[in-house]
Design a protein around this motif. Sequence first.
Motif, short mmCIF file in Angstrom:
data_model
loop_
_atom_site.label_atom_id
_atom_site.label_comp_id
_atom_site.label_asym_id
_atom_site.label_seq_id
_atom_site.Cartn_x
_atom_site.Cartn_y
_atom_site.Cartn_z
N THR A 144 17.43 6.95 26.57
CA THR A 144 16.92 7.88 25.58
C THR A 144 15.42 7.67 25.39
N VAL A 145 14.77 8.69 24.97
CA VAL A 145 13.33 8.64 24.72
C VAL A 145 13.10 8.43 23.24
N GLN A 146 12.27 7.45 22.91
CA GLN A 146 11.95 7.19 21.52
C GLN A 146 10.79 8.10 21.11
N VAL A 147 10.99 8.88 20.06
CA VAL A 147 9.93 9.73 19.54
C VAL A 147 9.20 8.96 18.46
N LEU A 148 7.90 8.78 18.65
CA LEU A 148 7.11 8.01 17.71
C LEU A 148 6.55 8.92 16.62
N LYS A 149 6.45 8.38 15.40
CA LYS A 149 5.85 9.11 14.30
C LYS A 149 4.36 9.26 14.55
N GLU A 150 3.83 10.40 14.17
CA GLU A 150 2.40 10.68 14.28
C GLU A 150 1.66 9.98 13.15
N LEU A 151 0.50 9.39 13.45
CA LEU A 151 -0.33 8.80 12.40
C LEU A 151 -0.74 9.89 11.42
N PHE A 152 -0.73 9.54 10.13
CA PHE A 152 -1.07 10.51 9.09
C PHE A 152 -1.97 9.84 8.07
N ASP A 153 -3.03 10.54 7.69
CA ASP A 153 -3.97 10.03 6.69
C ASP A 153 -3.55 10.49 5.31
N ALA A 154 -3.02 9.55 4.51
CA ALA A 154 -2.53 9.87 3.17
C ALA A 154 -3.58 9.67 2.09
N GLY A 155 -4.68 9.02 2.41
CA GLY A 155 -5.73 8.77 1.43
C GLY A 155 -6.24 7.35 1.54
N ASN A 156 -7.29 7.07 0.82
CA ASN A 156 -7.91 5.75 0.90
C ASN A 156 -8.24 5.24 -0.49
N PRO A 157 -7.43 4.38 -1.10
CA PRO A 157 -6.09 4.01 -0.62
C PRO A 157 -5.10 5.13 -0.91
N GLY A 158 -3.94 5.04 -0.32
CA GLY A 158 -2.90 6.05 -0.55
C GLY A 158 -2.48 6.09 -2.01
N PRO A 159 -1.92 7.21 -2.45
CA PRO A 159 -1.53 7.36 -3.85
C PRO A 159 -0.32 6.51 -4.25
N VAL A 160 0.49 6.16 -3.28
CA VAL A 160 1.69 5.35 -3.52
C VAL A 160 1.81 4.37 -2.35
N LEU A 161 2.83 3.54 -2.36
CA LEU A 161 3.05 2.67 -1.21
C LEU A 161 3.22 3.52 0.04
N LEU A 162 2.57 3.11 1.10
CA LEU A 162 2.54 3.89 2.33
C LEU A 162 3.72 3.56 3.23
N GLY A 163 4.27 4.57 3.85
CA GLY A 163 5.36 4.41 4.81
C GLY A 163 4.82 4.14 6.20
N SER A 164 5.72 4.03 7.15
CA SER A 164 5.38 3.76 8.53
C SER A 164 4.45 4.83 9.09
N CYS A 165 3.39 4.40 9.75
CA CYS A 165 2.39 5.26 10.40
C CYS A 165 1.52 6.03 9.41
N LEU A 166 1.49 5.60 8.15
CA LEU A 166 0.63 6.23 7.15
C LEU A 166 -0.54 5.31 6.84
#
Length: 103
Positions: A1-23
């Motif tokens: 199977t092929v693993q689909v990777l999450k796309e990097l996403f810019d949530a803010g600096n710092p993010g508004p809440v705890l950041l998830g994977s690839c955020l």
Amino acid sequence: TVQVLKELFDAGNPGPVLLGSCLGDCDSDAQCEAGLRCFQRGGMEAVPGCSGAGTKGWDYCLDPTARPDYYVAEVGNNKIPATAWPLEECAGDCDSDADCATG
């Protein structure tokens, strides 16, 4: 199977809440959701387990248990914690071969 990777996403600096994977942008593990680590970048290094380029110099949270084989996990530094030594394969931070397990 092929693993689909999450796309990097810019949530803010710092993010508004705890950041998830690839955020981003995180400055420490404390800004990531439980179990995730802040992957520090100096430029445009690839973020293990994520796809895309993200923003230059931004750091992103990642899941250290789902890392590709080439990712090295930092488990300690300068023999702290003592239980981490000798270091196993793909573990750091070593200063010489003497810090590593045999093999």
